[in-house]
Design an enzyme around this catalytic site. Structure first.
Site, PDB file in Angstrom:
ATOM      1  CG  ASP A  25      -1.592   1.250   1.481  1.00  0.00           C
ATOM      2  OD1 ASP A  25      -2.249   1.719   0.545  1.00  0.00           O
ATOM      3  OD2 ASP A  25      -1.471   1.806   2.593  1.00  0.00           O
ATOM      4  CG  ASP A  57      -1.531   7.498   0.076  1.00  0.00           C
ATOM      5  OD1 ASP A  57      -0.396   7.687  -0.413  1.00  0.00           O
ATOM      6  OD2 ASP A  57      -2.581   7.776  -0.528  1.00  0.00           O
TER       7      ASP A  57
HETATM    8 MG    MG Z   1      -2.878   3.168   3.518  1.00  0.00          MG
END
Ligand code: MG
Ligand code: ZN
Length: 422
Positions: A7, A9
């Site tokens: 992932d 962010d």
């Molecule tokens: Mg995230």
């Protein structure tokens, strides 16, 4: 090819959502070091990120690419890199205030996590073995996407740290940072499994006349299949099955492991070599491994072997043996440990003072292979416990369900109990 799907962010970078400008990018602590470690481990490192702000009209697809470029630039300055970036610009909900140019993104799609679309697309492009791969993220949506794609999953405690609670799902592992996750992945990649499937199972005759003990079914599945599923669940998918008695029956069922999404080798023994000899005999299949998890083929368990492996990785002993408290020391292998979990004495059977018993599950550092003699030997009595004065061996206490099926009574009990807990 193995891959790690990250992932973005809250996992690689600090801001957890709604990033719209490259200047907002700041790498998470340890992210560059972690990704560098993964780069060196020979896995593909691929970012998969939901960017619904495109569907809100806050940023264009090009804008997302510019932000990804900034992430890459910052990582490269620190000797790390991402092999590919995938993002989902969509959002399924319709709002009246969405600008005209963003309306085309307001759709149900197969790429928005927790859908596995981005992971599956990357897997196809890079010929990724998903079972041997990992998905790392800070939200439950990442974990669910990783699981939906068939990868192992690691929740990191950066970003929202899994507190979104959007999906009721538990990751296979939890790590404080991406660096810790990368270290764990690196260690798991360097771990292979040995299943000791020798032994004639004479106490279980006539059941074992045509069937090796580890092929005895529990609730319709052979004991060995439970082992394979357990290893796979925690990211160990290179497995060596050692045995001589009726080993062809095992081969006929499991083959090279492909059907079970693992890789299985069979060293083969012309004559039974004992547990130590069997491990030594498997050495050619353990090249490049640093650790070996050894499971006994006549023991069944649902224990969290992920916790066991992490204990072993974080202790420097030549071996970690799994112990459990026992109330029948007479027929158990009693082992004494101190308060630091170091094994201090191997006591053996028939003693009733130290009630922690060996269960037939251990993790070894591969350097032990040099200490095992050729020919027949027992890994505990002839190898491990003779090294006690020279090497550290740790005991890992477990209260999980760990039972052997060595006698008709025990098998009956396991057949009654195990389906209820697994
Ligand atoms: Mg995230
Ligand atoms: Zn999408």
């Amino acid at each position: 090819m193995r891959a790690v799907f990250l992932d973005r962010d809250g996992t690689v970078t600090k801001k957890t959502s709604l990033v719209v400008k490259p200047e907002e990018i700041e790498l998470e602590d340890g992210a560059a070091e972690g990704i560098k470690m993964l780069n060196k481990s020979g896995v593909k490192v691929i970012v998969v990120t939901n960017q619904p702000q495109v569907a809100r009209g806050l940023i264009s697809e090009d804008g997302v690419k510019k932000i990804n470029d900034k992430v890459q630039k910052d990582l490269m300055k620190r000797g790390a890199h991402i092999d590919d970036f995938y993002f989902c610009p969509h959002h399924p909900e319709q709002y009246s205030d969405v600008p005209e140019h963003a309306k085309k993104y307001r759709v149900e799609c197969s790429c928005r996590k927790p859908n596995p679309g981005m992971i599956l697309e990357a897997a196809k492009k890079y010929n990724v073995d998903l079972t041997g791969s990992f998905t790392v993220g800070d939200r439950t949506v990442d974990i669910l996407a990783g699981k939906n794609a068939g990868t192992r999953t690691i929740l990191v405690k950066t970003g929202v740290a899994g507190k979104d609670k959007k999906h009721d799902i538990k990751a296979d592992y939890e790590c404080d940072t991406l660096l810790n996750a990368a270290t764990l992945i690196r260690n798991l990649i360097k771990t292979k499994a040995i299943i000791l499937a020798g032994g004639k199972g004479e106490r279980l005759l006539p059941l074992t006349k045509d069937l090796p003990k580890p092929m005895i079914p529990i609730n319709g599945k052979p004991v060995l299949e439970y082992h394979i599923n357990l290893l796979k669940k925690y990211g160990v998918n290179e497995i060596v099955i050692c045995g001589s008695y009726l080993v062809d029956k095992i081969k006929a069922y499991f083959g090279d492991g492909r059907k079970f999404r693992v890789h299985i080798d069979y060293p083969g023994e012309k004559e039974p070599l004992g547990t130590g000899g069997a491990i030594k005999n498997a050495a050619q299949y353990l090249v490049n491994a640093e650790n070996i998890i050894v499971l006994n083929g006549d023991v069944i368990t649902n224990m969290n072997i992920g916790s066991l492996l992490r204990f072993h990785f974080s202790h420097s002993g030549i071996a970690t043996v799994v112990l459990r408290k026992t109330d029948h020391p007479i027929d158990s292998d009693i082992i004494k440990i101190n308060e630091k979990n170091e094994v201090t004495k191997y006591i053996g059977r028939g003693q009733d003072i130290h009630k922690t018993a060996n269960v037939g599950i251990m993790v070894l550092r591969t350097k032990i292979l040099d200490r095992i003699p050729n020919g027949i030997s027992n890994i505990e009595k002839d190898v491990l416990f003779k090294l006690l004065n020279k090497e550290k061996i740790y005991g890992y206490l477990s209260d999980a369900y760990i039972k052997d099926i060595g006698t008709p009574e025990r098998l009956k009990k396991v057949r009654r109990e195990f389906p209820l807990i697994s």
